[in-house]
Design a protein around this motif. Structure first.
Motif, PDB file in Angstrom:
ATOM      1  N   HIS A   8       0.542  -1.023   0.140  1.00 30.89           N
ATOM      2  CA  HIS A   8      -0.860  -0.067  -0.178  1.00 30.89           C
ATOM      3  C   HIS A   8       0.817   1.233   0.153  1.00 30.89           C
ATOM      4  O   HIS A   8       1.674   1.223   0.629  1.00 30.89           O
ATOM      5  N   ASP A   9       0.566   2.213  -0.516  1.00 30.64           N
ATOM      6  CA  ASP A   9       1.231   3.408  -1.066  1.00 30.64           C
ATOM      7  C   ASP A   9       1.173   4.364   0.757  1.00 30.64           C
ATOM      8  O   ASP A   9       0.002   5.429  -0.070  1.00 30.64           O
ATOM      9  N   PRO A  10       2.231   4.532   1.062  1.00 29.07           N
ATOM     10  CA  PRO A  10       2.100   5.513   2.379  1.00 29.07           C
ATOM     11  C   PRO A  10       2.254   6.870   2.037  1.00 29.07           C
ATOM     12  O   PRO A  10       1.731   8.000   2.920  1.00 29.07           O
ATOM     13  N   ALA A  11       3.287   7.197   0.912  1.00 34.21           N
ATOM     14  CA  ALA A  11       2.585   8.569  -0.065  1.00 34.21           C
ATOM     15  C   ALA A  11       1.395   9.782   0.342  1.00 34.21           C
ATOM     16  O   ALA A  11       1.008  10.073   0.449  1.00 34.21           O
ATOM     17  N   GLN A  12       0.190   8.387   0.190  1.00 33.90           N
ATOM     18  CA  GLN A  12      -1.299   8.779  -0.374  1.00 33.90           C
ATOM     19  C   GLN A  12      -1.181   9.488   0.673  1.00 33.90           C
ATOM     20  O   GLN A  12      -2.535  10.036   0.210  1.00 33.90           O
ATOM     21  N   VAL A  13      -1.371   8.738   1.993  1.00 37.00           N
ATOM     22  CA  VAL A  13      -1.395   9.776   2.654  1.00 37.00           C
ATOM     23  C   VAL A  13      -1.590  11.563   2.561  1.00 37.00           C
ATOM     24  O   VAL A  13      -2.197  13.005   3.487  1.00 37.00           O
ATOM     25  N   ASP A  14      -0.166  12.084   1.759  1.00 38.24           N
ATOM     26  CA  ASP A  14      -0.729  13.576   2.092  1.00 38.24           C
ATOM     27  C   ASP A  14      -1.000  13.961   0.766  1.00 38.24           C
ATOM     28  O   ASP A  14      -0.461  15.582  -0.282  1.00 38.24           O
ATOM     29  N   VAL A  15      -1.515  13.227  -0.269  1.00 32.95           N
ATOM     30  CA  VAL A  15      -2.543  13.699  -1.484  1.00 32.95           C
ATOM     31  C   VAL A  15      -3.283  14.281  -1.085  1.00 32.95           C
ATOM     32  O   VAL A  15      -4.366  13.443   0.029  1.00 32.95           O
ATOM     33  N   ASP A  16      -3.737  14.897  -2.193  1.00 30.40           N
ATOM     34  CA  ASP A  16      -4.998  15.861  -1.798  1.00 30.40           C
ATOM     35  C   ASP A  16      -5.816  14.915  -2.971  1.00 30.40           C
ATOM     36  O   ASP A  16      -6.303  14.580  -4.027  1.00 30.40           O
ATOM     37  N   PRO A  17      -6.924  14.050  -2.379  1.00 30.19           N
ATOM     38  CA  PRO A  17      -7.672  12.922  -2.979  1.00 30.19           C
ATOM     39  C   PRO A  17      -8.551  13.951  -4.730  1.00 30.19           C
ATOM     40  O   PRO A  17      -8.951  14.344  -5.260  1.00 30.19           O
ATOM     41  N   TYR A  18      -8.895  15.504  -3.710  1.00 30.01           N
ATOM     42  CA  TYR A  18      -9.508  16.012  -4.730  1.00 30.01           C
ATOM     43  C   TYR A  18      -8.590  16.773  -6.232  1.00 30.01           C
ATOM     44  O   TYR A  18      -9.228  17.079  -7.358  1.00 30.01           O
ATOM     45  N   SER A  19      -7.062  15.933  -5.973  1.00 26.96           N
ATOM     46  CA  SER A  19      -5.957  16.535  -7.137  1.00 26.96           C
ATOM     47  C   SER A  19      -5.775  15.137  -8.017  1.00 26.96           C
ATOM     48  O   SER A  19      -5.763  15.675  -8.582  1.00 26.96           O
ATOM     49  N   LEU A  20      -6.869  14.372  -8.036  1.00 27.42           N
ATOM     50  CA  LEU A  20      -6.947  13.038  -8.255  1.00 27.42           C
ATOM     51  C   LEU A  20      -7.301  12.828  -9.631  1.00 27.42           C
ATOM     52  O   LEU A  20      -9.401  13.098  -9.401  1.00 27.42           O
ATOM     53  N   PRO A  21      -7.688  12.043 -10.769  1.00 24.00           N
ATOM     54  CA  PRO A  21      -8.575  11.603 -11.472  1.00 24.00           C
ATOM     55  C   PRO A  21      -9.298  10.926 -10.221  1.00 24.00           C
ATOM     56  O   PRO A  21      -9.389   9.940 -10.132  1.00 24.00           O
ATOM     57  N   LEU A  22     -11.460  11.160 -10.928  1.00 23.05           N
ATOM     58  CA  LEU A  22     -11.651  10.182  -9.725  1.00 23.05           C
ATOM     59  C   LEU A  22     -11.655   8.668  -9.807  1.00 23.05           C
ATOM     60  O   LEU A  22     -11.781   7.886  -8.817  1.00 23.05           O
ATOM     61  N   GLU A  23     -11.328   8.482 -11.591  1.00 22.84           N
ATOM     62  CA  GLU A  23     -11.358   6.913 -11.198  1.00 22.84           C
ATOM     63  C   GLU A  23      -9.902   6.679 -10.945  1.00 22.84           C
ATOM     64  O   GLU A  23      -9.643   5.241 -10.643  1.00 22.84           O
ATOM     65  N   ALA A  24      -8.956   7.580 -10.429  1.00 19.91           N
ATOM     66  CA  ALA A  24      -8.122   6.701 -10.027  1.00 19.91           C
ATOM     67  C   ALA A  24      -8.208   6.502  -8.340  1.00 19.91           C
ATOM     68  O   ALA A  24      -7.298   6.817  -7.160  1.00 19.91           O
ATOM     69  N   LEU A  25      -8.795   7.093  -7.274  1.00 18.01           N
ATOM     70  CA  LEU A  25      -9.248   7.379  -6.382  1.00 18.01           C
ATOM     71  C   LEU A  25      -8.727   5.501  -5.623  1.00 18.01           C
ATOM     72  O   LEU A  25      -9.871   4.928  -5.906  1.00 18.01           O
ATOM     73  N   ASP A  26      -8.524   4.969  -5.563  1.00 20.32           N
ATOM     74  CA  ASP A  26      -7.942   3.722  -4.082  1.00 20.32           C
ATOM     75  C   ASP A  26      -8.347   4.039  -2.644  1.00 20.32           C
ATOM     76  O   ASP A  26      -7.829   4.683  -2.197  1.00 20.32           O
ATOM     77  N   VAL A  27      -9.712   4.454  -1.895  1.00 16.34           N
ATOM     78  CA  VAL A  27      -9.766   4.075  -0.932  1.00 16.34           C
ATOM     79  C   VAL A  27      -9.047   3.434   0.179  1.00 16.34           C
ATOM     80  O   VAL A  27      -9.143   3.269   1.323  1.00 16.34           O
ATOM     81  N   ALA A  28      -9.075   1.642  -0.328  1.00 21.12           N
ATOM     82  CA  ALA A  28      -8.451   1.008   0.519  1.00 21.12           C
ATOM     83  C   ALA A  28      -7.123   0.917   0.563  1.00 21.12           C
ATOM     84  O   ALA A  28      -6.366  -0.033   0.698  1.00 21.12           O
ATOM     85  N   ASN A  29      -6.848   1.326   1.976  1.00 18.66           N
ATOM     86  CA  ASN A  29      -5.146   2.153   1.534  1.00 18.66           C
ATOM     87  C   ASN A  29      -4.929   2.232   3.655  1.00 18.66           C
ATOM     88  O   ASN A  29      -5.759   3.121   4.180  1.00 18.66           O
ATOM     89  N   PRO A  30      -4.549   1.090   4.001  1.00 15.50           N
ATOM     90  CA  PRO A  30      -4.475   0.713   6.115  1.00 15.50           C
ATOM     91  C   PRO A  30      -4.041   2.453   6.449  1.00 15.50           C
ATOM     92  O   PRO A  30      -3.473   2.768   7.627  1.00 15.50           O
ATOM     93  N   HIS A  31      -3.112   2.421   5.503  1.00  9.94           N
ATOM     94  CA  HIS A  31      -2.198   4.155   5.694  1.00  9.94           C
ATOM     95  C   HIS A  31      -2.898   5.299   5.831  1.00  9.94           C
ATOM     96  O   HIS A  31      -3.058   6.287   6.766  1.00  9.94           O
ATOM     97  N   LEU A  32      -4.367   5.037   5.131  1.00 10.46           N
ATOM     98  CA  LEU A  32      -4.832   6.486   5.300  1.00 10.46           C
ATOM     99  C   LEU A  32      -5.913   6.430   6.202  1.00 10.46           C
ATOM    100  O   LEU A  32      -6.139   7.506   6.960  1.00 10.46           O
TER     101      LEU A  32
END
Ligand code: HEM
Length: 418
Positions: A8-32
């Motif tokens: 799971h990508d730990p860097a995802q916690v610093d990403v603004d979800p609104y900056s990503l295309p919708l289809e790229a959203l993966d909420v199933a990341n334990p780091h989040l």
């Protein structure tokens, strides 16, 4: 050889979800979840893609259902959405299947649930109340008043493990084995307790071996009101294979343990962070039951349950194909602005507080919900009788999991009543 650890990508916690295309959203990341950053991701899904397809993830492709009403629809449509073969986003291992009644459809589910549910029925609960109260008092009175200690370890884990030992009539001195098996069963490999699926399996086999001894003892004695005895004597369970016994044990261990534990920790955290709500509660203890429900909504101790579409179907304007994995994110449904006013706020007098969806809905609705509420009510009655305040003196450490939404540490200092 060890199975590869999911990355799971730990860097995802610093990403603004609104900056990503919708289809790229993966909420199933334990780091989040460990960083408590998941909510913005779910808000975006609820608003812009309430039934959302994630094509690539560590857990494979999956649909996210994030609005309250849509979750209700999936949870109650048992003929369209199956609970088999597993109810978490993580797939069951093909060579180590663990059948359990939460992951069965009708009619087997109903038969097995009916076998064990009297252990947590109204009559049993009335009998448990004085035991729970005595243990709660014992645990609270053993705490180091004035010193800092970990509430999760000293109170939440201790009380839920003692309860679990009672439900299984498990050797009391060995009760921490239950804590270990419960934690291992839901741990994310590589993020703490275990490093591989093989390690998990070794613990699970220890668990089975231990419980097989208890089964033999209970099967040869008259039936009693504990889970093992009920399984060993029940018509639909007495001949079940070992892996199904293990599966059902894990269901009952995890079901009764992590969830109530997280609520006990969350209640302290929420009341500390909301002193106005704590003042209301201290002034009027009749508010304890609604405070408990609000904590369960706010925390949502199990973030999701998953289903598998049995047939092609439509949901929220999307076409879900037979065989697709569908994840009901209770953690999002309980923060749905369409259902709850100002959902991020902790309000113990919330009008629709009991409408939360943290216990699920439909035929699989939590079997132990009344027991959990009873344990929480008694805990707060006894806290308020002895302590002026339960102060959180450091940041909580959250469980790195997309399923169990809990805490591993909550540093506390108690202020006794004057
Ligand atoms: C099922 C949550 C406490 C035993 C469930 C489900 C959820 C849940 C979400 C699945 C519902 C669905 O699929 O619709 C919780 C929460 C708890 C809690 C939030 C505490 C705050 C307990 C306790 C027990 C327990 C104390 C006691 C043993 C079970 C069992 C099931 C279940 C056996 C499976 C029911 C079935 O498949 O028919 N719980 N639970 N839970 N829970 Fe709980």
């Amino acid at each position: 050889m060890n199975a590869p650890i999911p990355e799971h990508d730990p860097a995802q916690v610093d990403v603004d979800p609104y900056s990503l295309p919708l289809e790229a959203l993966d909420v199933a990341n334990p780091h989040l979840f460990a960083a408590d950053r998941h909510e913005a991701w779910f808000r975006r899904l609820r608003d812009e893609a309430p039934v959302h397809y994630c094509a690539t993830s560590v857990f494979g492709p999956y649909w996210s259902v994030t609005r309250y009403e849509d979750i209700m629809q999936v949870d109650t449509a048992h003929n369209t959405f199956s609970s088999e073969p597993a109810i978490t986003i993580r797939d069951a291992e093909e060579d180590f299947p663990l059948p359990m009644f939460i992951a069965m459809d009708r009619p087997r589910h109903d038969e097995q649930r009916a076998t064990v549910s009297p252990a947590v029925g109204a009559q049993a609960l009335a009998g448990f109340e004085p035991i729970i109260r005595k243990r709660t008092i014992d645990v609270l009175e053993s705490l180091p008043v004035g010193d800092t200690f970990n509430w999760v370890e000293r109170v939440s884990i201790e009380l839920t493990t003692r309860m679990l030992a009672t439900l299984f009539d498990f050797p009391f001195e060995e009760r921490r084995k239950l804590t270990l098996w419960s934690d291992v069963a839901v741990a994310t490999p590589g993020m703490g307790l275990i490093n591989s699926e093989e390690e998990r399996r070794a613990h699970m086999l220890d668990c089975l071996l231990y419980f097989q001894g208890l089964w033999e003892e209970r099967a040869s004695a008259p039936e009693k009101n504990d889970f093992i005895s009920m399984l060993a004597h029940g018509e639909s369970t007495r001949d079940m294979p070992a892996e199904e016994y293990l599966g059902n044990l894990l269901l009952l261990i995890v079901g009764g343990n992590d969830t109530t534990r997280s609520t006990m920790s969350a209640s302290v955290l929420c009341l500390h962070d909301n002193p106005g709500e704590f003042a209301k509660l201290s002034a009027d203890q009749a508010l304890i039951p609604s405070m408990v429900s609000e904590t369960i909504r706010w925390q949502t101790p199990l973030a999701h349950m998953r289903r598998r579409a049995k047939v092609d179907t439509e949901l929220g304007g999307q076409t879900i194909r037979a065989g697709d994995k569908v994840v009901m994110w209770y953690v999002s449904g309980n923060r749905d602005e369409r259902m709850f006013d100002d959902p991020g706020a902790f309000r113990i007098e919330r009008e629709n507080v009991r409408k939360h969806i943290a216990f699920g809905f439909g035929i699989h609705r939590c079997m132990g919900n009344r027991l959990a509420e009873l344990q929480l009510r008694i805990l707060w009655e006894e806290i308020l009788a002895r302590f002026e305040r339960v102060e959180v003196v450091g940041p909580p450490v959250r469980t790195p999991s997309v399923f169990v939404k809990g805490y591993t540490e909550l540093p506390i200092r108690l202020v006794p009543r004057g």
